[in-house]
Scaffold this motif. Structure first.
Motif, PDB file in Angstrom:
ATOM      1  N   ARG A  68       0.796  -1.175   0.045  1.00 31.14           N
ATOM      2  CA  ARG A  68      -0.097   0.060   0.197  1.00 31.14           C
ATOM      3  C   ARG A  68       0.845   1.195   0.012  1.00 31.14           C
ATOM      4  N   ILE A  69       2.203   1.179   0.476  1.00 31.03           N
ATOM      5  CA  ILE A  69       2.835   2.320   0.684  1.00 31.03           C
ATOM      6  C   ILE A  69       3.782   2.803  -0.891  1.00 31.03           C
ATOM      7  N   VAL A  70       3.534   1.776  -1.658  1.00 27.83           N
ATOM      8  CA  VAL A  70       4.128   1.914  -3.118  1.00 27.83           C
ATOM      9  C   VAL A  70       3.858   3.299  -3.914  1.00 27.83           C
ATOM     10  N   PRO A  71       2.514   3.537  -3.710  1.00 26.66           N
ATOM     11  CA  PRO A  71       2.166   4.875  -4.598  1.00 26.66           C
ATOM     12  C   PRO A  71       3.046   6.127  -3.963  1.00 26.66           C
ATOM     13  N   LEU A  72       3.161   5.896  -2.571  1.00 24.17           N
ATOM     14  CA  LEU A  72       3.748   7.233  -1.813  1.00 24.17           C
ATOM     15  C   LEU A  72       5.314   7.249  -2.407  1.00 24.17           C
ATOM     16  N   TYR A  73       5.968   5.826  -2.471  1.00 30.03           N
ATOM     17  CA  TYR A  73       7.295   5.806  -3.086  1.00 30.03           C
ATOM     18  C   TYR A  73       7.525   6.572  -4.303  1.00 30.03           C
ATOM     19  N   ASP A  74       6.413   6.013  -5.404  1.00 36.09           N
ATOM     20  CA  ASP A  74       6.346   6.482  -6.709  1.00 36.09           C
ATOM     21  C   ASP A  74       6.291   8.240  -6.604  1.00 36.09           C
ATOM     22  N   TRP A  75       5.404   8.637  -5.924  1.00 35.79           N
ATOM     23  CA  TRP A  75       5.360  10.123  -5.673  1.00 35.79           C
ATOM     24  C   TRP A  75       6.643  10.679  -5.468  1.00 35.79           C
ATOM     25  N   LEU A  76       7.164  10.264  -4.328  1.00 38.88           N
ATOM     26  CA  LEU A  76       8.428  10.678  -3.754  1.00 38.88           C
ATOM     27  C   LEU A  76       9.415  10.426  -4.906  1.00 38.88           C
ATOM     28  N   GLY A  77       9.675   9.457  -5.564  1.00 39.52           N
ATOM     29  CA  GLY A  77      10.569   9.288  -6.591  1.00 39.52           C
ATOM     30  C   GLY A  77      10.336  10.187  -7.687  1.00 39.52           C
ATOM     31  N   ALA A  78       9.277  10.430  -8.025  1.00 39.84           N
ATOM     32  CA  ALA A  78       8.752  11.398  -9.260  1.00 39.84           C
ATOM     33  C   ALA A  78       9.045  12.889  -8.699  1.00 39.84           C
ATOM     34  N   GLY A 125      12.886  12.999  -6.219  1.00 32.79           N
ATOM     35  CA  GLY A 125      13.929  11.885  -6.751  1.00 32.79           C
ATOM     36  C   GLY A 125      15.385  12.783  -6.766  1.00 32.79           C
ATOM     37  N   PHE A 126      15.473  14.044  -6.800  1.00 33.13           N
ATOM     38  CA  PHE A 126      16.664  14.819  -7.038  1.00 33.13           C
ATOM     39  C   PHE A 126      17.362  14.563  -5.809  1.00 33.13           C
ATOM     40  N   ILE A 127      16.670  14.419  -4.650  1.00 33.03           N
ATOM     41  CA  ILE A 127      17.424  14.081  -3.272  1.00 33.03           C
ATOM     42  C   ILE A 127      17.770  12.696  -3.251  1.00 33.03           C
ATOM     43  N   PRO A 128      19.281  12.374  -3.018  1.00 44.12           N
ATOM     44  CA  PRO A 128      19.572  10.783  -3.251  1.00 44.12           C
ATOM     45  C   PRO A 128      18.960   9.965  -2.636  1.00 44.12           C
ATOM     46  N   ILE A 129      18.315  10.298  -1.379  1.00 50.90           N
ATOM     47  CA  ILE A 129      17.488   9.142  -0.585  1.00 50.90           C
ATOM     48  C   ILE A 129      16.517   8.854  -0.973  1.00 50.90           C
ATOM     49  N   PHE A 130      15.707   9.792  -2.026  1.00 51.72           N
ATOM     50  CA  PHE A 130      14.523   9.593  -2.651  1.00 51.72           C
ATOM     51  C   PHE A 130      14.624   9.079  -4.096  1.00 51.72           C
ATOM     52  N   ALA A 131      15.579   8.889  -4.447  1.00 53.59           N
ATOM     53  CA  ALA A 131      16.042   8.481  -5.726  1.00 53.59           C
ATOM     54  C   ALA A 131      15.382   7.395  -6.480  1.00 53.59           C
ATOM     55  N   GLY A 132      14.593   7.394  -7.446  1.00 53.32           N
ATOM     56  CA  GLY A 132      13.779   6.423  -8.314  1.00 53.32           C
ATOM     57  C   GLY A 132      14.650   5.579  -9.106  1.00 53.32           C
ATOM     58  N   PRO A 133      14.132   4.649  -9.918  1.00 51.38           N
ATOM     59  CA  PRO A 133      12.655   4.115  -9.570  1.00 51.38           C
ATOM     60  C   PRO A 133      12.483   3.535  -8.411  1.00 51.38           C
ATOM     61  N   ALA A 134      11.360   3.707  -7.647  1.00 56.66           N
ATOM     62  CA  ALA A 134      10.806   3.295  -6.440  1.00 56.66           C
ATOM     63  C   ALA A 134      10.730   1.536  -6.684  1.00 56.66           C
ATOM     64  N   SER A 135      10.876   1.021  -5.493  1.00 58.97           N
ATOM     65  CA  SER A 135      10.549  -0.472  -5.453  1.00 58.97           C
ATOM     66  C   SER A 135       9.137  -0.819  -5.851  1.00 58.97           C
ATOM     67  N   SER A 166      19.362   5.102  -1.722  1.00 58.17           N
ATOM     68  CA  SER A 166      18.044   5.419  -1.776  1.00 58.17           C
ATOM     69  C   SER A 166      17.169   4.797  -0.928  1.00 58.17           C
ATOM     70  N   LEU A 167      16.373   5.262  -0.239  1.00 55.23           N
ATOM     71  CA  LEU A 167      15.486   4.503   0.862  1.00 55.23           C
ATOM     72  C   LEU A 167      14.321   4.056   0.216  1.00 55.23           C
ATOM     73  N   ILE A 168      13.952   4.199  -1.038  1.00 59.08           N
ATOM     74  CA  ILE A 168      12.709   3.767  -1.778  1.00 59.08           C
ATOM     75  C   ILE A 168      12.831   2.944  -2.616  1.00 59.08           C
ATOM     76  N   GLN A 169      14.284   2.417  -2.775  1.00 59.46           N
ATOM     77  CA  GLN A 169      14.458   1.159  -3.528  1.00 59.46           C
ATOM     78  C   GLN A 169      14.915  -0.299  -2.657  1.00 59.46           C
ATOM     79  N   SER A 170      14.804  -1.165  -3.218  1.00 62.04           N
ATOM     80  CA  SER A 170      15.207  -2.358  -2.393  1.00 62.04           C
ATOM     81  C   SER A 170      16.717  -2.104  -2.275  1.00 62.04           C
ATOM     82  N   GLY A 171      17.251  -2.947  -1.196  1.00 60.66           N
ATOM     83  CA  GLY A 171      18.837  -3.183  -0.934  1.00 60.66           C
ATOM     84  C   GLY A 171      18.789  -2.659   0.582  1.00 60.66           C
ATOM     85  N   ASN A 172      19.991  -2.457   1.107  1.00 54.61           N
ATOM     86  CA  ASN A 172      20.190  -2.465   2.351  1.00 54.61           C
ATOM     87  C   ASN A 172      20.088  -3.525   3.328  1.00 54.61           C
TER      88      ASN A 172
END
Lengths: 259, 327
Positions: B150-160, B163-173, B266-272
């Protein structure tokens, strides 16, 4: 500034319990008025209605009028916060703010009312308030130290300084010396006699000598029995209450035959 | 109407009398006294022994890692490059959890202690305490199956848009199983710790101090700022540190929610990955040197929590002189 308090048929409740019944009293400006009476007679409760501190206890309420120079403190739209900055209060036990320095304690209330104060104005207020509370000479070299490091009597005078820094019209004192030793009590009593030159002072005390020493007028409260409401029995110049009371209960109380 | 929290009368008073008297009192025999003091001493020594035992176990088991050639480590580039992404992941997840949980927790605690009508304060408090009773695996399952998609749309929005902030860099998971989701779950998990501890302390603020503030013409919020927060400062810090300790060590929720991997800014991609989750995932199949390596990672986690706790104590002690405790 100093204002007259005029109480008209005031009933004080805790929830459904009537604690004080039908008080009518006029308290003079520029004078010290003492409330005496046995424990539980409602004198402290009544005192706390004079600056709307009574209602901070859940369920507590009053009926009737308390007029401060004609303005009803319980009138519609009156903000209790503003009432309390006009009618200051000194409590039974010294309660300086433990996290604040002496200086900040004095300024605590004043800063609430005037958002911005220049440093020199603040310094002036600190000095005049501490002088007004007879404390300046004792603490002027350690204004940055915590207020809780002072002795009990000094703490109580710091609380008085904090109260007069807000420039109230009335100062209420709820047994201000009950936690103090005789020397500190004397210092606070001296201060009370000075305060009456500028303020309306109302003091609740268990100590009848104290009432006799500091007050001009004395009100005697009594209670008919447990569970019954407290009542104002007699209100007269202090000399009269102690030497020539009209009411038998008053005479029994001040002569020590009762309570 | 202004209201003051119900409290035991005047805590924080009479510090000298509060301290336990030394030696036998007037009642009770000296032998009883000696027995009790021996028991207390034994209990406290036991704690030290257990702590030392754990530390010793970690050190002994982790020892082979020291001086081992770089190729033997997982990833083949030495212990440091193995451990730093895990430490970074752990710290990031815990920090985000704190950023979420601290203001909410303190706010809810204050609402319960000073603002809510009494009939509402109790149920809200119960619900919060109930949160603490939910096992972490349930939080993990909920986070992975309910929250993440359910949180994916928020990540998409953040990424879009951010996204210029490295921690919100897209594409979102696309699954939402990111470190940010894990942090949100952690935040919810530590919320009751912060709330219930802060509430306890808020309610202990001496009535006399609160009335002093109100008597000077303070509004309720000003009263809270003048008396409740200063009185509770050390307690709030302690509660946050307790929460942080839980967040650093929490394993199950992170393991289930996070689809881990190498370090990713990026906090909104998988990894870490976090240290605790890494150990849990690999421990069952580990043997030999890999086992030593995982235990060394555990030792690092142990050291981090130790440092955090010491830091907290230092912060609390700095406020001692002006704390409510000496009034």
């Amino acid at each position: 500034m100093s204002k007259r308090i005029d109480v008209e048929s005031l009933n004080v409740y805790y929830g459904d319990f009537l604690a004080v019944e039908d008080v009518n009293i006029q308290i003079d400006p520029r004078a010290v008025t003492a409330f005496i009476g046995p424990s539980g007679c409602g004198k402290s409760t009544f005192l706390r209605t004079l600056n709307r501190m009574h209602e901070v206890v859940p369920g507590a309420r009053v009926e009737g009028k308390v007029n401060l120079d004609g303005e009803d403190l319980y009138g519609r739209g009156v903000d209790p916060v503003r009432v309390r900055s006009q009618v200051g209060m000194v409590f039974q036990r010294p309660n300086p703010f433990p996290t604040m320095s002496i200086r900040d304690n004095v300024l605590a209330g004043a800063k609430l009312n005037s958002r911005r104060m220049s440093r020199s104005a603040a310094d002036e207020l600190v000095e005049s308030s501490l002088r007004g509370a007879n404390l300046w000479e004792e603490v002027k070299d350690r204004l940055g130290k915590p207020g809780s490091g002072l002795s009990g009597g000094q703490q109580q005078r710091l609380c008085i300084a904090r109260t007069i820094a807000v420039k109230p019209d009335v100062i209420l004192m709820d047994e201000p010396c009950s936690a103090l030793d005789p020397i500190s009590t004397l210092a606070v009593e001296d201060l009370i006699s000075e305060l009456q030159e500028e303020y309306t002072v109302v003091i609740v005390t268990h100590n009848m000598q104290q009432a006799a020493r500091v007050s001009h007028k004395t009100a005697f409260f009594n209670i008919a029995g447990t569970g019954k409401p407290g009542r104002l029995i007699e209100y007269a110049p202090t000399q009269e209450i102690f030497n020539n009371p009209k009411n038998q209960a008053t005479e029994d109380y001040v002569s020590g035959r009762f309570g | 109407m202004t209201r003051i929290a119900p409290t035991e009368p005047e805590t924080g008073e009479a510090p000298a009398e509060r301290r336990a008297p030394r030696g036998a009192g007037p009642s009770g025999s000296p032998r009883q006294d000696a027995a009790f003091s021996g028991l207390a001493l034994g209990a406290s020594l036991l704690i030290l022994v257990v702590l030392a035992g754990v530390a010793l176990f970690l050190c002994l088991q982790a020892w082979p890692v020291v001086g081992a050639p770089a190729e033997e480590f997982y990833g083949g580039e030495g212990f440091l490059s193995y451990i730093w992404p895990l430490v970074a992941g752990t710290l990031i997840a815990a920090a985000i959890a704190l950023v979420i949980a601290t203001p909410v927790g303190v706010g809810v605690a204050l609402y319960i202690s000073h603002y809510a009508p009494r009939r509402l304060a109790k149920p809200v408090g119960y619900v919060i305490d109930l949160l603490a009773a939910i096992p972490s695996i349930i939080f993990g399952a909920w986070g992975a199956s309910v929250l993440a998609p359910r949180i994916v749309p928020l990540y998409d929005w953040l990424g879009a848009y951010l996204g210029f902030i490295p921690i919100f860099a897209g594409p979102a998971s696309a699954t939402g199983k990111t470190i940010l989701t894990a942090s949100v779950v952690l935040g919810i998990m530590i919320l009751p710790i912060i709330t219930s501890m802060s509430r306890e302390i808020f309610q202990q603020t001496p009535v006399l101090q609160q009335e002093a503030a109100l008597g000077l013409g303070a509004t309720r919020w000003e009263m809270v700022r003048m008396t409740v927060f200063p009185f509770a400062r050390a307690g709030i810090i302690s509660s946050v540190m307790l929460g942080l300790g839980r967040a650093l060590g929490e394993t199950m929720a992170v393991t289930l929610v996070l689809s881990g991997g190498p370090f990713n800014p990026s906090l909104i991609q998988s990894g870490n990955q976090t240290v605790a989750s890494e150990i849990a995932l690999n421990f069952p199949e580990a043997y030999g040197f890999r086992m030593n390596e995982l235990i060394a990672a555990g030792l690092v986690l142990f050291l981090i929590t130790l440092v955090v706790n010491m830091l907290a104590r230092f912060v609390v002690s700095r406020y001692k002189e002006f704390s409510g405790a000496n009034s």
